[in-house]
Design a protein around this motif. Structure first.
Motif, PDB file in Angstrom:
ATOM      1  N   LYS A 163       0.835  -1.209   0.000  1.00 30.37           N
ATOM      2  CA  LYS A 163       0.000   0.000   0.000  1.00 30.37           C
ATOM      3  C   LYS A 163       0.870   1.259   0.000  1.00 30.37           C
ATOM      4  N   LEU A 164       1.967   1.241   0.753  1.00 33.19           N
ATOM      5  CA  LEU A 164       2.862   2.395   0.771  1.00 33.19           C
ATOM      6  C   LEU A 164       3.506   2.603  -0.594  1.00 33.19           C
ATOM      7  N   LYS A 165       3.943   1.516  -1.222  1.00 31.39           N
ATOM      8  CA  LYS A 165       4.554   1.637  -2.552  1.00 31.39           C
ATOM      9  C   LYS A 165       3.552   2.220  -3.548  1.00 31.39           C
ATOM     10  N   LYS A 166       2.321   1.744  -3.524  1.00 25.77           N
ATOM     11  CA  LYS A 166       1.298   2.273  -4.439  1.00 25.77           C
ATOM     12  C   LYS A 166       1.070   3.758  -4.201  1.00 25.77           C
TER      13      LYS A 166
ATOM     14  N   VAL B 262       3.256   5.903  -2.926  1.00 25.06           N
ATOM     15  CA  VAL B 262       4.450   6.623  -3.397  1.00 25.06           C
ATOM     16  C   VAL B 262       4.396   6.759  -4.917  1.00 25.06           C
ATOM     17  N   CYS B 263       4.103   5.683  -5.606  1.00 30.72           N
ATOM     18  CA  CYS B 263       4.087   5.706  -7.074  1.00 30.72           C
ATOM     19  C   CYS B 263       2.936   6.547  -7.625  1.00 30.72           C
ATOM     20  N   ALA B 264       1.851   6.665  -6.855  1.00 28.73           N
ATOM     21  CA  ALA B 264       0.721   7.503  -7.266  1.00 28.73           C
ATOM     22  C   ALA B 264       0.954   8.971  -6.922  1.00 28.73           C
ATOM     23  N   GLY B 265       1.998   9.258  -6.150  1.00 28.55           N
ATOM     24  CA  GLY B 265       2.282  10.629  -5.763  1.00 28.55           C
ATOM     25  C   GLY B 265       1.464  11.108  -4.569  1.00 28.55           C
ATOM     26  N   THR B 266       0.797  10.186  -3.906  1.00 30.38           N
ATOM     27  CA  THR B 266      -0.012  10.534  -2.728  1.00 30.38           C
ATOM     28  C   THR B 266       0.868  10.907  -1.546  1.00 30.38           C
ATOM     29  N   ILE B 267       1.987  10.197  -1.394  1.00 38.39           N
ATOM     30  CA  ILE B 267       2.981  10.483  -0.354  1.00 38.39           C
ATOM     31  C   ILE B 267       4.363  10.437  -1.007  1.00 38.39           C
TER      32      ILE B 267
END
Length: 174
Positions: A141-144, A146-151
């Motif tokens: 979930k964290l990787k997704k 990061v890759c989505a630019g959310t965090i």
């Protein structure tokens, strides 16, 4: 173990570690004894986490956000199994069956954790109420995010190291 067999066992273990590119004895990255008191996190004096210098916020589109990228940096099982055996002893686990532990990257490869650093790998129990599989869900979930630019990558790394069990809720991702 008899007096003759113990030195032989130590020598064989030392050779196995050397073959895997690891060392034992003074000057290693591990403290003499790692505490289980931090579970489900590793002892921070033994495994504080370490980063892959190739993974930065500016390189995520060519590293962690590329499907299958982690397979290109994942260490061999012979390396991680040899390290796991040493670390099971360092943590003083009474259960010494290697199959009951995942040699886990504290900072996951999915977030640019160091692939082979003993400061980033530890024998995470696969039993208890909070296990390696629970952490895998958080990592994905964290990787997704990061890759989505959310965090940012830095936010994900900070929260996984601080306490991966609360990372998603702390970041508003749960």
């Amino acid at each position: 173990m008899s007096r003759i067999r113990r030195p032989l066992a130590v020598s064989v273990s030392t050779l196995a570690l050397a073959a895997a590119g690891l060392t034992a004895g003074t000057g290693t990255a591990h403290a003499a004894t790692c505490s289980q008191a931090y579970l489900p996190l590793p002892d921070p004096s033994c495994q504080p986490g370490a980063f892959n210098s190739d993974v930065t916020q500016s390189t995520i589109d060519t590293t962690i956000c590329v499907s299958g990228w982690t397979a290109t940096v994942r260490p061999s099982s012979s390396y991680t199994t040899a390290l796991k055996k040493v670390q099971i002893v360092e943590y003083g686990y009474t259960d010494t069956s290697t199959s009951d532990y995942e040699e886990d990257h504290f900072v996951p490869l999915e977030l640019g954790g160091s692939p082979k650093s003993a400061l980033n790998l530890w024998p995470e129990p696969q039993y208890g109420s909070v296990t390696a599989s629970n952490k895998d869900t958080v990592e994905n979930k964290l990787k997704k995010a990061v890759c989505a630019g959310t965090i940012t990558l830095a936010q994900a790394r900070t929260h996984i190291v601080d306490d991966w069990t609360t990372a998603l809720s702390d970041l508003g991702l749960s």
